[in-house]
Design an enzyme around this catalytic site. Structure first.
Site, short mmCIF file in Angstrom:
data_model
loop_
_atom_site.label_atom_id
_atom_site.label_comp_id
_atom_site.label_asym_id
_atom_site.label_seq_id
_atom_site.Cartn_x
_atom_site.Cartn_y
_atom_site.Cartn_z
N ARG A 1 49.36 34.11 51.55
CA ARG A 1 49.76 35.50 51.39
C ARG A 1 49.35 36.37 52.58
O ARG A 1 50.00 37.36 52.88
CB ARG A 1 49.16 36.07 50.11
CG ARG A 1 49.63 35.39 48.85
CD ARG A 1 49.13 36.12 47.61
NE ARG A 1 49.60 37.50 47.57
CZ ARG A 1 50.80 37.87 47.16
NH1 ARG A 1 51.68 36.98 46.76
NH2 ARG A 1 51.14 39.14 47.16
N ASP B 1 36.70 36.28 43.72
CA ASP B 1 36.65 34.99 44.39
C ASP B 1 35.39 34.19 44.06
O ASP B 1 35.25 33.06 44.52
CB ASP B 1 36.75 35.17 45.91
CG ASP B 1 38.18 35.36 46.39
OD1 ASP B 1 39.10 35.24 45.56
OD2 ASP B 1 38.38 35.62 47.59
N ARG C 1 50.80 38.96 42.20
CA ARG C 1 50.08 39.64 43.28
C ARG C 1 51.12 40.37 44.11
O ARG C 1 51.48 39.94 45.20
CB ARG C 1 49.29 38.63 44.11
CG ARG C 1 48.32 37.83 43.27
CD ARG C 1 47.72 36.66 44.03
NE ARG C 1 46.64 37.06 44.90
CZ ARG C 1 46.02 36.24 45.74
NH1 ARG C 1 46.38 34.97 45.81
NH2 ARG C 1 45.04 36.66 46.50
N PRO C 2 51.64 41.48 43.61
CA PRO C 2 52.78 42.14 44.25
C PRO C 2 52.41 42.78 45.58
O PRO C 2 51.26 43.14 45.81
CB PRO C 2 53.19 43.20 43.22
CG PRO C 2 51.92 43.51 42.47
CD PRO C 2 51.19 42.20 42.39
N CYS D 1 48.32 31.20 46.87
CA CYS D 1 47.79 30.60 45.64
C CYS D 1 48.81 30.65 44.50
O CYS D 1 49.62 31.58 44.40
CB CYS D 1 46.52 31.32 45.20
SG CYS D 1 45.13 31.05 46.31
N ARG E 1 41.72 25.25 52.71
CA ARG E 1 42.25 26.54 53.16
C ARG E 1 41.14 27.52 53.51
O ARG E 1 41.32 28.38 54.37
CB ARG E 1 43.14 27.18 52.09
CG ARG E 1 44.49 26.50 51.90
CD ARG E 1 45.33 27.28 50.90
NE ARG E 1 45.38 28.69 51.28
CZ ARG E 1 45.36 29.71 50.43
NH1 ARG E 1 45.32 29.48 49.13
NH2 ARG E 1 45.40 30.94 50.85
N LYS F 1 36.84 33.64 56.65
CA LYS F 1 38.28 33.43 56.91
C LYS F 1 39.09 34.67 56.57
O LYS F 1 40.08 34.97 57.24
CB LYS F 1 38.78 32.19 56.18
CG LYS F 1 38.93 32.28 54.68
CD LYS F 1 40.38 32.37 54.26
CE LYS F 1 40.52 32.33 52.76
NZ LYS F 1 41.91 32.59 52.31
N LEU G 1 52.60 47.79 47.25
CA LEU G 1 51.75 48.78 47.91
C LEU G 1 51.91 48.72 49.43
O LEU G 1 51.91 49.76 50.10
CB LEU G 1 50.28 48.55 47.53
CG LEU G 1 49.91 48.79 46.06
CD1 LEU G 1 48.44 48.47 45.83
CD2 LEU G 1 50.19 50.24 45.66
#
Length: 421
Positions: free
Chosen positions: A92, A305, A121-122, A116, A397, A22, A125
């Site tokens: 995201r 993960d 988790r900015p 999530c 998901r 995925k 970048l």
């Protein structure tokens, strides 16, 4: 809202085939925005994140057909450049439309991403890369508003190797004027497939599979056909399920080299595991694993993960182990739920100390995110009695019909539609 009912203690046996990945599909779908004509994407999993991306792309004007694990996508009639909150809040990966829209149409308005329920988790970048490529970026009302008459090549140095930022920068740069160099690029298989897909469509990219990507901008791309890779996280999850239940399972998976670090760690636990080019075989009859420490790292290191699943596995190991997550420091919401099943796990900072072996007993547990859900299913498979895993929409998901795969291997697991939580 669905839940799983699991009656544990059943050994898994048989052969199972891994679904398409995925995470790579979620990158190559928006990459088609860059191309003229039809795109054909094969081996796409039937998971909720794919349907979320399909809805988002349909909203902006993409024409998408999805059947038999194949996506046919045409973007010639895109007439909307806004990715709204109601779609983006669900995952995201929706931010992946930013680079392609900006490169192809010179503008994009994308809601700040969701997904999530753990972080931070900015996306700084991503935004800094777009600015370097010549875009004007504003944040307005929870939206990223990006504009550029024409993107231009630039040197992009990522302080942290980021899959998402690498993918977005790569997609934005293939139509930019001049040369772009991405340093400290992510080298995950999903990013490599994205680069290969872009090159197939006519992009000029050197260094695919390495940490330095060099892109020469072209004027246009054309739609092509590509086959998705298998999902390495689903594969790793089912390998651990086989080991925990003392099963004998053959897993059909076309790229075992993508899971090399996990396989090494499984071997270190003493598991009888054999690998050929498209099959991984586990024989865990009468097996008790050795405790093995892991520390997550960017690819090709141990994947974050797989952290939750490994913790579940170590509850059955004979001794004490430590699992440290260096990628996401607070990704341990599954631990209290595993402890409800009888595990003995303590979290200190970004490490979990696991004492085993523990005889798990069935209980009602709550999923909090995608991979946490998988760890609770693993716990339920070996727990004595009945385990209820609630809020499995998280699991849906990223795992395609996981209960059907487990049932095929001999697990007693049922999906129940309930209104009680």
């Amino acid at each position: 809202m669905d839940k799983f009912i699991i009656n544990g203690g059943k050994s898994l046996n048989g052969r199972i085939k891994i679904s398409g990945a995925k995470n790579s599909a979620l990158a190559i779908m928006p990459a088609t925005i860059l191309a003229d004509g039809d795109n054909l994407l094969r081996n796409i999993p039937e998971v909720n994140d794919i349907y979320t991306m399909k809805k988002l792309m349909t909203h902006i004007g993409s024409d998408i057909e999805f059947e038999n694990h194949t996506l046919k996508i045409n973007n010639d009639n895109i007439d909307c450049f806004t990715a709204p909150y109601e779609h983006v809040k669900k995952m995201r990966a929706s931010v992946y439309v930013l680079g392609p829209l900006l490169a192809k149409f010179g503008r994009a308005k994308v809601s700040m991403p969701g997904g999530c329920a753990w972080g931070p988790r900015p996306i700084n970048l991503h935004l800094e890369a777009m600015k370097k490529l010549g875009a004007e970026i504003d944040l307005d009302g929870g939206y990223i508003v990006a504009k550029a008459k024409k993107l231009h090549g630039a040197k992009l140095h990522f302080d942290v190797s980021s899959v998402g930022a690498t993918g977005n920068a790569l997609m934005a740069s293939v139509l930019a004027k001049g040369t772009t160099v991405i340093y400290n690029a992510a080298i995950e298989p999903e990013i490599t497939l994205l680069a290969e897909h872009l090159k197939l469509m006519g992009a000029k990219i050197d260094g695919i599979g390495t940490k330095t990507l060099t892109i020469e901008g072209v004027d246009s791309l054309s739609g092509k056909e590509i086959t998705n890779i298998g999902d390495r996280i689903e594969c790793g999850t089912l390998l651990i399920a086989s080991a925990m239940t003392k099963g004998k399972v053959e897993v059909e998976y076309s790229h075992p080299e993508h899971l090399e670090t996990v396989i090494w760690k499984l071997e270190e636990t003493g598991l009888d595991i054999s690998v050929n080019e498209d099959m991984i075989t586990v024989n865990a009859e009468n097996f008790i694993p050795n405790p093995v420490d892991v520390k997550t790292a960017v690819y090709p290191g141990f994947p974050t993960d797989m952290q939750a699943q490994w913790i579940a596995y170590m509850t059955q190991a004979e001794g004490e182990s430590t699992v440290t997550d260096t990628i996401y420091l607070d990704r341990f919401k599954h631990v209290p739920e595993l402890n409800r099943l009888g595990a003995n796990i303590k979290v200190i900072n970004n490490s979990a100390n696991v004492k085993g072996p523990q005889k798990l007993k069935g209980a009602k547990v709550m999923s909090t995110d995608l991979r946490a859900s998988a760890s609770l299913v693993l716990g339920g498979l070996v727990a004595e009695g009945e385990t209820e895993v609630l809020r499995i929409y998280h699991l849906d998901r990223g795992y395609q019909h996981i209960e059907e795969k487990l049932k095929k291997l001999g697990a007693e697991i049922e999906r129940i539609d309930t209104k009680e939580y």
